[in-house]
Structure formats: C-alpha cells, structure tokens
Scaffold this motif. Structure first.
Motif, PDB file in Angstrom:
ATOM      1  N   VAL A 117       5.939  50.139 -46.660  1.00 40.94           N
ATOM      2  CA  VAL A 117       6.787  50.442 -47.811  1.00 40.94           C
ATOM      3  C   VAL A 117       7.593  49.239 -48.300  1.00 40.94           C
ATOM      4  CG1 VAL A 117       8.752  51.842 -48.608  1.00 40.94           C
ATOM      5  CG2 VAL A 117       6.900  52.902 -47.292  1.00 40.94           C
ATOM      6  N   PRO A 118       8.308  48.484 -47.414  1.00 41.08           N
ATOM      7  CA  PRO A 118       9.143  47.376 -47.923  1.00 41.08           C
ATOM      8  C   PRO A 118       8.381  46.335 -48.741  1.00 41.08           C
ATOM      9  CG  PRO A 118       9.721  47.871 -45.653  1.00 41.08           C
ATOM     10  CD  PRO A 118       8.483  48.662 -45.958  1.00 41.08           C
ATOM     11  N   PRO A 119       7.268  45.768 -48.246  1.00 46.73           N
ATOM     12  CA  PRO A 119       6.600  44.743 -49.066  1.00 46.73           C
ATOM     13  C   PRO A 119       6.055  45.281 -50.379  1.00 46.73           C
ATOM     14  CG  PRO A 119       5.271  45.301 -47.132  1.00 46.73           C
ATOM     15  CD  PRO A 119       6.593  45.941 -46.941  1.00 46.73           C
ATOM     16  N   VAL A 120       5.556  46.519 -50.361  1.00 45.28           N
ATOM     17  CA  VAL A 120       5.023  47.098 -51.597  1.00 45.28           C
ATOM     18  C   VAL A 120       6.144  47.339 -52.603  1.00 45.28           C
ATOM     19  CG1 VAL A 120       3.857  49.102 -52.597  1.00 45.28           C
ATOM     20  CG2 VAL A 120       3.049  48.141 -50.444  1.00 45.28           C
ATOM     21  N   SER A 121       7.255  47.924 -52.147  1.00 47.54           N
ATOM     22  CA  SER A 121       8.379  48.214 -53.041  1.00 47.54           C
ATOM     23  C   SER A 121       8.967  46.933 -53.626  1.00 47.54           C
ATOM     24  CB  SER A 121       9.447  48.996 -52.278  1.00 47.54           C
ATOM     25  OG  SER A 121      10.549  49.275 -53.107  1.00 47.54           O
ATOM     26  N   LEU A 122       9.168  45.928 -52.794  1.00 50.51           N
ATOM     27  CA  LEU A 122       9.758  44.676 -53.259  1.00 50.51           C
ATOM     28  C   LEU A 122       8.814  43.925 -54.187  1.00 50.51           C
ATOM     29  CD1 LEU A 122      11.353  43.616 -49.871  1.00 50.51           C
ATOM     30  CD2 LEU A 122      12.607  44.074 -51.973  1.00 50.51           C
ATOM     31  N   PHE A 123       7.527  43.988 -53.914  1.00 50.26           N
ATOM     32  CA  PHE A 123       6.564  43.279 -54.747  1.00 50.26           C
ATOM     33  C   PHE A 123       6.406  43.948 -56.102  1.00 50.26           C
ATOM     34  CE2 PHE A 123       2.301  42.059 -56.181  1.00 50.26           C
ATOM     35  CZ  PHE A 123       2.388  40.693 -56.043  1.00 50.26           C
ATOM     36  N   PHE A 124       6.398  45.285 -56.112  1.00 52.01           N
ATOM     37  CA  PHE A 124       6.215  46.010 -57.369  1.00 52.01           C
ATOM     38  C   PHE A 124       7.460  45.982 -58.250  1.00 52.01           C
ATOM     39  CE2 PHE A 124       2.533  49.136 -56.260  1.00 52.01           C
ATOM     40  CZ  PHE A 124       1.681  48.051 -56.161  1.00 52.01           C
ATOM     41  N   HIS A 125       8.628  46.175 -57.658  1.00 50.83           N
ATOM     42  CA  HIS A 125       9.839  46.389 -58.443  1.00 50.83           C
ATOM     43  C   HIS A 125      10.877  45.284 -58.310  1.00 50.83           C
ATOM     44  CE1 HIS A 125       8.870  50.978 -58.522  1.00 50.83           C
ATOM     45  NE2 HIS A 125       8.214  50.299 -59.437  1.00 50.83           N
ATOM     46  N   GLY A 126      10.556  44.208 -57.641  1.00 47.20           N
ATOM     47  CA  GLY A 126      11.495  43.104 -57.564  1.00 47.20           C
ATOM     48  C   GLY A 126      12.507  43.279 -56.450  1.00 47.20           C
ATOM     49  N   LEU A 127      13.361  42.269 -56.285  1.00 46.82           N
ATOM     50  CA  LEU A 127      14.267  42.206 -55.137  1.00 46.82           C
ATOM     51  C   LEU A 127      15.330  43.315 -55.171  1.00 46.82           C
ATOM     52  CD1 LEU A 127      15.035  40.624 -52.588  1.00 46.82           C
ATOM     53  CD2 LEU A 127      16.509  39.199 -54.012  1.00 46.82           C
ATOM     54  N   LYS A 128      16.064  43.440 -56.266  1.00 47.96           N
ATOM     55  CA  LYS A 128      17.188  44.377 -56.301  1.00 47.96           C
ATOM     56  C   LYS A 128      16.718  45.821 -56.235  1.00 47.96           C
ATOM     57  CE  LYS A 128      20.280  41.299 -58.858  1.00 47.96           C
ATOM     58  NZ  LYS A 128      21.090  41.121 -60.090  1.00 47.96           N
ATOM     59  N   ARG A 129      15.853  46.203 -57.153  1.00 47.94           N
ATOM     60  CA  ARG A 129      15.384  47.580 -57.183  1.00 47.94           C
ATOM     61  C   ARG A 129      14.579  47.908 -55.934  1.00 47.94           C
ATOM     62  NH1 ARG A 129      11.558  50.339 -61.887  1.00 47.94           N
ATOM     63  NH2 ARG A 129      11.187  52.303 -60.791  1.00 47.94           N
ATOM     64  N   GLY A 130      13.781  46.947 -55.485  1.00 48.89           N
ATOM     65  CA  GLY A 130      12.981  47.171 -54.282  1.00 48.89           C
ATOM     66  C   GLY A 130      13.845  47.407 -53.054  1.00 48.89           C
ATOM     67  N   LEU A 131      14.933  46.648 -52.920  1.00 46.30           N
ATOM     68  CA  LEU A 131      15.839  46.847 -51.779  1.00 46.30           C
ATOM     69  C   LEU A 131      16.516  48.213 -51.826  1.00 46.30           C
ATOM     70  CD1 LEU A 131      17.629  43.410 -51.208  1.00 46.30           C
ATOM     71  CD2 LEU A 131      16.130  44.632 -49.635  1.00 46.30           C
TER      72      LEU A 131
ATOM     73  N   LEU B 238      12.639  40.394 -43.847  1.00 40.87           N
ATOM     74  CA  LEU B 238      11.631  39.351 -44.034  1.00 40.87           C
ATOM     75  C   LEU B 238      10.918  39.502 -45.378  1.00 40.87           C
ATOM     76  CD1 LEU B 238      10.104  39.251 -40.430  1.00 40.87           C
ATOM     77  CD2 LEU B 238      11.699  37.622 -41.466  1.00 40.87           C
ATOM     78  N   SER B 239      10.631  40.742 -45.766  1.00 40.97           N
ATOM     79  CA  SER B 239       9.988  40.988 -47.060  1.00 40.97           C
ATOM     80  C   SER B 239      10.913  40.586 -48.200  1.00 40.97           C
ATOM     81  CB  SER B 239       9.603  42.460 -47.191  1.00 40.97           C
ATOM     82  OG  SER B 239       8.694  42.844 -46.180  1.00 40.97           O
ATOM     83  N   ALA B 240      12.213  40.886 -48.064  1.00 45.29           N
ATOM     84  CA  ALA B 240      13.183  40.511 -49.097  1.00 45.29           C
ATOM     85  C   ALA B 240      13.314  38.992 -49.190  1.00 45.29           C
ATOM     86  CB  ALA B 240      14.541  41.138 -48.792  1.00 45.29           C
ATOM     87  N   LEU B 241      13.284  38.315 -48.055  1.00 43.75           N
ATOM     88  CA  LEU B 241      13.361  36.852 -48.049  1.00 43.75           C
ATOM     89  C   LEU B 241      12.147  36.238 -48.743  1.00 43.75           C
ATOM     90  CD1 LEU B 241      14.918  34.364 -47.045  1.00 43.75           C
ATOM     91  CD2 LEU B 241      13.581  34.474 -44.937  1.00 43.75           C
ATOM     92  N   TYR B 242      10.987  36.800 -48.456  1.00 43.91           N
ATOM     93  CA  TYR B 242       9.767  36.321 -49.115  1.00 43.91           C
ATOM     94  C   TYR B 242       9.822  36.580 -50.613  1.00 43.91           C
ATOM     95  CZ  TYR B 242       4.984  36.352 -50.814  1.00 43.91           C
ATOM     96  OH  TYR B 242       3.866  36.144 -51.557  1.00 43.91           O
ATOM     97  N   GLU B 243      10.266  37.786 -51.002  1.00 39.31           N
ATOM     98  CA  GLU B 243      10.343  38.127 -52.420  1.00 39.31           C
ATOM     99  C   GLU B 243      11.346  37.241 -53.145  1.00 39.31           C
ATOM    100  OE1 GLU B 243       9.592  39.753 -56.023  1.00 39.31           O
ATOM    101  OE2 GLU B 243       8.457  39.968 -54.150  1.00 39.31           O
ATOM    102  N   TYR B 244      12.470  36.934 -52.491  1.00 41.20           N
ATOM    103  CA  TYR B 244      13.461  36.039 -53.090  1.00 41.20           C
ATOM    104  C   TYR B 244      12.861  34.655 -53.321  1.00 41.20           C
ATOM    105  CZ  TYR B 244      17.589  33.053 -53.439  1.00 41.20           C
ATOM    106  OH  TYR B 244      18.504  32.115 -53.854  1.00 41.20           O
ATOM    107  N   SER B 245      12.144  34.148 -52.331  1.00 40.77           N
ATOM    108  CA  SER B 245      11.509  32.830 -52.464  1.00 40.77           C
ATOM    109  C   SER B 245      10.449  32.853 -53.552  1.00 40.77           C
ATOM    110  CB  SER B 245      10.891  32.416 -51.128  1.00 40.77           C
ATOM    111  OG  SER B 245      11.872  32.362 -50.112  1.00 40.77           O
TER     112      SER B 245
END
Length: 286
Positions: A106-120, A164-171
């Motif tokens: 769920v975390p990598p998919v959510s962060l990748f689809f909807h970005g950092l803020k909404r995904g978190l 870790l997923s959020a850190l990757y998405e931020y980068s």
C-alpha cells in the motif's frame, strides 16, 4: 508574443504516470483473478468472491484509463480497491492468518499514485484502520486473532516501509521538478536572446511563419519592421563592448514598452525585427 505552455499544465500532464497506472490495474486484475480462482478451487468461497470482485474493480480501472484516459479516476479506483482488499485480509486473516503480510504494497502505491502529502495521509489512515481492526476485542467484532507481538511488529515494519517509500518519493519529486525547471530553462534559452531577453532569430522565424499563416487564413494585415542601429560599431570601438551591450539592453526595454501585447520584437546582433499582426503598412510606419 509567443505563448508558452502553463507550468502547472506541464506538471500535471508529465508527472502523472499513465503507463504505470494502466499496468498496475492490469496486473491487479490478473493476480487477484488468479488468486480468486485458486480460492474457489480450495472451496473458500467468501475469499474467492472477494478476490474476484476486486479483480473486476481492477479491470474497471484499466478500462476507464484506456477508454476515457482518466488517470486520476483510474488510479483512485486501483488504490482504493487495493486498500479495501488489504483491510479485508487483515480482518479475516486470509489463508492461515497470512493476509496482513500483503499490506506492505500500500505505501509505495499510494505515494507513487497520489504524491507525498496525499499519499502519506492515505497511508496513515490505512494503517490506523488496520490497527483498529486488529486491536478491537473479538467479543465486540469477530475477526482474525493475532498475537500482540505480531500486531506490534506488523505496525512497526509497516511504518518503516512507509518512511522509506516517502523518502524515495520525496527524492523522486525533487529530481522531477529540478529536471522540469532545467528543461524549461534550456527551452527558454533556445528561444530567447540572453542579453536583451527578447526573442532570438529562431523564435522570430517561428512566430513569423505562424502569423503569416494566420494572416493568409483570416485575410488580415501583417507588417514587419527591420530596425538597424546606425554606427553601432563606433560605440563598441570608442566605449567598449560593455557600453554597446548597455545600449542594446536599453533599446530592448524601450521597444518592449512600446509594442502591443500581440506584437513581437526580436534581436539579431544590432538589428531588431518587429512582427506586428493585424497592422497595415502605413500604421506600422507611423
């Protein structure tokens, strides 16, 4: 003047991962469909029904993208159907209480689809819902039972994966915007004179061709003025090239302040080209 694409439009179009959304929906459809078929063979009918239902929802997401090219709706359908399936597996335990082991997708998919803020936000709400399901007393709501150590370690490891997923998405987000700004900067430099910030020869020719085609199509007037700075070489010889550059910059400011919004002025050396759409020759002369 030449109209550049809106920056927000570029970001929305380019940052969205359409191929990934479509591929994820297709893979989700196939995998959940196969797992639903296996559950049906094993005569676990409730699990099979749930998996086949989610598989159909994934197919709808795939269809929506390919039919209507609606990335936002397709990604939302895929993500929320995935979250529903994960919550169901946490609630029922899946096969021999191994259902919660799937929630890490769920975390990598959510962060990748909807970005950092909404995904978190979505990920935090998801793990909160999982915690409520696991910690609510079974006497109150019957559900799969897990040991306290398992529940705590599941939440800790899930939060680690989320971090870790959020850190990757931020980068990834920083790298994307840096690349976008760099691309826009080079695109601007390719069409602009760096000294005067006017259009350069390439951009002027492009605008001239476009305005010429428009004038022919609409049968409107189009005027062009070529302005040459007399004795400019003497300025450079007597006062230096810095003085010559200052003269060109001041002339560019004067020209820019005195043209209309639809006009264009370009520079090539000490020559300036004016493109005046909808202007008769006599008015251009004045």
């Amino acid at each position: 003047m030449d109209v550049q694409p809106n920056k927000n439009t570029l970001e929305n179009e380019e940052y969205q991962p359409p191929q990934v959304v479509s591929f994820f929906a297709l893979v989700g459809f196939v995998i959940t469909g196969l797992m639903g078929g296996i559950a049906l063979v094993n005569q676990t009918y409730i699990l099979a029904t749930t998996l086949l239902f989610v598989s159909c929802v994934f197919f709808i997401a795939f269809y929506v993208f390919n039919k209507y090219h609606n990335i936002a709706l397709s990604s939302a359908i895929s993500l929320y159907s995935l979250s529903f399936l994960m919550l169901y597996l946490v609630f029922t335990g899946g096969v021999e209480n191994t259902g919660p082991l799937w929630i890490y997708v769920v975390p990598p998919v959510s962060l990748f689809f909807h970005g950092l803020k909404r995904g978190l936000v979505e990920t935090i709400l998801f793990i909160a819902a999982c915690a409520v399901i696991m910690f609510v007393p079974t006497d109150f709501v019957p559900h799969a039972q897990y040991s306290l150590e398992f529940k705590l370690r599941l939440i800790y490891s899930f939060l680690t994966v989320t971090f870790l997923s959020a850190l990757y998405e931020y980068s990834r987000d920083r790298a994307y915007h840096y690349t976008l700004e760099l691309s826009q900067k080079y695109q601007q430099l390719a069409h602009m004179d760096s000294l005067t910030q006017l259009s350069n020869r390439r951009d002027a020719l492009s605008i001239l061709k476009r305005e010429q085609s428009r004038a022919i199509r609409s049968k409107e007037a189009l005027s062009v003025i070529l302005c040459d700075v007399d004795y400019f070489k003497k300025i450079n010889d007597l006062y230096g090239h810095n003085a010559g550059d200052a003269v060109l910059i001041e002339l560019a400011k004067i020209f820019t302040q005195n043209i209309r919004e639809q006009d264009c002025v370009a520079r090539g050396g000490e020559e300036f080209l004016f493109i005046l759409p909808g202007t008769l020759a006599e008015n251009a002369y004045r």
